[in-house]
Design an enzyme around this catalytic site. Sequence first.
Site, PDB file in Angstrom:
ATOM      1  N   CYS A 122      22.393  94.499 -21.957  1.00 31.44           N
ATOM      2  CA  CYS A 122      22.454  95.895 -22.767  1.00 31.44           C
ATOM      3  C   CYS A 122      23.801  96.361 -23.757  1.00 31.44           C
ATOM      4  CB  CYS A 122      22.178  96.768 -21.680  1.00 31.44           C
ATOM      5  SG  CYS A 122      23.405  98.382 -22.003  1.00 31.44           S
ATOM      6  N   GLU A 123      23.447  96.289 -24.946  1.00 29.67           N
ATOM      7  CA  GLU A 123      24.760  96.623 -25.720  1.00 29.67           C
ATOM      8  C   GLU A 123      25.500  97.767 -25.659  1.00 29.67           C
ATOM      9  OE1 GLU A 123      23.309  96.203 -29.683  1.00 29.67           O
ATOM     10  OE2 GLU A 123      22.632  98.251 -29.791  1.00 29.67           O
ATOM     11  N   HIS A 124      24.795  98.587 -24.675  1.00 28.24           N
ATOM     12  CA  HIS A 124      25.565  99.973 -24.648  1.00 28.24           C
ATOM     13  C   HIS A 124      26.544  99.907 -23.537  1.00 28.24           C
ATOM     14  CE1 HIS A 124      21.679 101.309 -26.528  1.00 28.24           C
ATOM     15  NE2 HIS A 124      22.316 101.537 -27.148  1.00 28.24           N
ATOM     16  N   HIS A 125      26.256  99.079 -22.447  1.00 24.17           N
ATOM     17  CA  HIS A 125      27.283  98.784 -21.453  1.00 24.17           C
ATOM     18  C   HIS A 125      27.481  97.368 -20.854  1.00 24.17           C
ATOM     19  CE1 HIS A 125      24.773 102.684 -20.673  1.00 24.17           C
ATOM     20  NE2 HIS A 125      25.599 103.082 -20.560  1.00 24.17           N
ATOM     21  N   GLN A 149      16.007  96.788 -25.364  1.00 24.51           N
ATOM     22  CA  GLN A 149      14.894  96.128 -25.008  1.00 24.51           C
ATOM     23  C   GLN A 149      13.841  96.277 -25.929  1.00 24.51           C
ATOM     24  OE1 GLN A 149      13.634  97.057 -20.899  1.00 24.51           O
ATOM     25  NE2 GLN A 149      11.461  96.588 -21.393  1.00 24.51           N
ATOM     26  N   HIS A 153      17.122  97.697 -15.676  1.00 22.77           N
ATOM     27  CA  HIS A 153      18.480  97.927 -16.410  1.00 22.77           C
ATOM     28  C   HIS A 153      19.483  98.085 -15.435  1.00 22.77           C
ATOM     29  CE1 HIS A 153      17.018  98.027 -20.737  1.00 22.77           C
ATOM     30  NE2 HIS A 153      15.861  97.807 -20.009  1.00 22.77           N
ATOM     31  N   CYS A 202      22.461  98.590 -15.827  1.00 23.89           N
ATOM     32  CA  CYS A 202      23.442  99.771 -16.391  1.00 23.89           C
ATOM     33  C   CYS A 202      22.854 101.313 -15.747  1.00 23.89           C
ATOM     34  CB  CYS A 202      23.594  99.661 -17.814  1.00 23.89           C
ATOM     35  SG  CYS A 202      22.066 100.041 -18.681  1.00 23.89           S
TER      36      CYS A 202
HETATM   37 ZN    ZN Z   1      23.055 100.170 -20.911  1.00 23.50          ZN
END
Ligand code: ZN
Length: 199
Positions: A88-91, A125, A153, A155
Amino acid sequence: MAKKVKKPQKSNEKLAKIEKNIRSTLQILGENPKREGLLDTPKRYAKAMEFLTSGYTNDIDQIVGDALFQENSSEIVIVRDIELFSLCEHHLLPFYGKAHVAYIPNGLSKIPRIIDAYSRRLQVQERLTTQIAEELVRILNPLGVAVILEASHLCMMMRGVEKQNSYTVTSSMRGVFREDPMTRSELMDLLGGLGNTRR
Ligand SMILES: [Zn+2]
């Protein structure tokens, strides 16, 4: 020749920089990066990250090679339960699950490697689903392609947020799967049990 010598050097440089950053991150987190258990952790982490983002440098056309073959059929072909691991590119935490791909010929035997090429990157995703569908349209030129991803996920799961949504199903339809409700519903019957798919 020169290219082959150059590439690993570049990679080593990259790995060394990541190692240095991770060592300092461990320190910031209150750890002692010099204790035995952590001594090689920055190096291992850098290598893991290099592998988990190796999709950026994959050449899809090379992966596919001559694996394209003609099928004299206009039936739906389904490849189910392809293992999927992404970040996941956010976390920068993993999400993982299964991919299901359906197409109406031409056929292709390298679908899992195409999925790897796009999942071994920093992703969300929904975009991953679309990218796989678009790549399959590009290389197969099929009557239709459907890509369905089911993923959990970490995260969300590990941080205890949105636990009810930590398992996510996404889908991307192209060609007849998008345009013809009959074909789409035939696909959904074949896939069964996935439910709750959204575009
Ligand atoms: Zn994430």
